[in-house]
Design an enzyme around this catalytic site. Structure first.
Site, PDB file in Angstrom:
ATOM      1  CE  LYS A 254      14.266   6.836 119.248  1.00 42.37           C
ATOM      2  NZ  LYS A 254      15.135   6.338 120.334  1.00 42.37           N
TER       3      LYS A 254
ATOM      4  CE1 TYR B   9      12.399   4.930 116.697  1.00 42.03           C
ATOM      5  CE2 TYR B   9      12.872   6.499 114.934  1.00 42.03           C
ATOM      6  CZ  TYR B   9      13.312   5.607 115.894  1.00 42.03           C
ATOM      7  OH  TYR B   9      14.660   5.394 116.060  1.00 42.03           O
TER       8      TYR B   9
END
Length: 247
Positions: free
Chosen positions: A159, A155
């Site tokens: 991002k 993640y």
């Protein structure tokens, strides 16, 4: 009758996406939003948007699928009478695990949805915005992409990649005065975070200077600013909405 602006919001049926869609509808924009599953929630969101006197279109599409992304943009383009004025890339998933236990599938699924999917939408919508010589693009990143989160290598990487794409595309589109910015939420009250164990939420909240979680509406307000005329001279920036978490 004067034409309203058209905003395309991915992952708009609930949580942050729904709050963003409703806030932009309140700015008198017609809204097209995507959802991967949960038609009832999508229908509810569309009804809430239409209550504000604007048009809404819910499109079932998987951000990880290129054909779905292209179809989503085509439907939004038609719905917007051959314009897309605002794009908000919000759709995202988590598959948390420590790196020693993280599978190839857990890593690749998050990268495909959160990063490659954003690329698909940016590529398709950029063509339209360049032709119309106007556009506002807001990508939803995360504090995980700024500071990293243990157990979220996939993640955090996705991002951080969104931030890199935001800055690169801002340079590419600047000559047409198309702005490209990112919003990086901190710990926000959503279905995802409320599903965490209470002890984990409390521990994370203790490290936030505000000593409180944020609301989806806090993110929507930041997106609305970057999608409006007041931010017309701002591009390539990352706005952290995190209660001071990254100070």
């Amino acid at each position: 009758m004067e034409r309203r602006e058209l905003a395309l919001v991915t992952g708009g049926s609930r949580g942050i996406g729904r709050a963003v869609a409703l806030r932009l509808a309140g700015m008198n924009m017609d809204i097209v939003f995507s959802y991967r599953e949960g038609k009832a929630a999508a229908d509810e969101t569309a009804a809430l948007i239409e209550k504000q006197g604007v048009r809404a279109l819910a499109v079932q599409a998987d951000a990880a699928n290129r054909e779905d992304c292209d179809r989503l943009v085509e439907e939004a383009y038609r719905f917007g009478e051959k314009r897309i004025d605002v794009l908000v890339n919000n759709a995202g998933i988590t598959r948390d695990n420590l790196i020693l236990k993280m599978s190839d599938e857990q890593f690749e699924e998050v990268i495909q949805t959160n990063l490659t999917g954003v690329f698909y939408l940016l590529r398709a919508v950029s063509k339209i915005m360049l032709k119309q010589k106007y556009g506002r693009i807001v990508n939803i990143s995360s504090v995980a992409g700024v500071r990293g989160n243990a157990g979220q290598v996939n993640y955090s990487a996705s991002k951080a990649g969104v931030i890199g794409m935001t800055k690169a595309l801002a340079r590419e589109l600047a000559s047409r005065r198309i702005t490209v910015n990112a919003v990086a939420p901190g710990l926000i009250e959503t279905d995802m975070t409320m599903g965490m164990p209470k002890e984990a939420r409390e521990e994370l909240t203790a490290h936030i200077p505000f000593k409180a979680m944020g609301r989806a509406e806090d993110i929507a307000g930041a997106v609305a600013f970057l999608a409006g005329e007041e931010s017309s001279y701002i591009t390539g920036q990352v706005l952290l909405v995190d209660g001071g978490m990254c100070i």
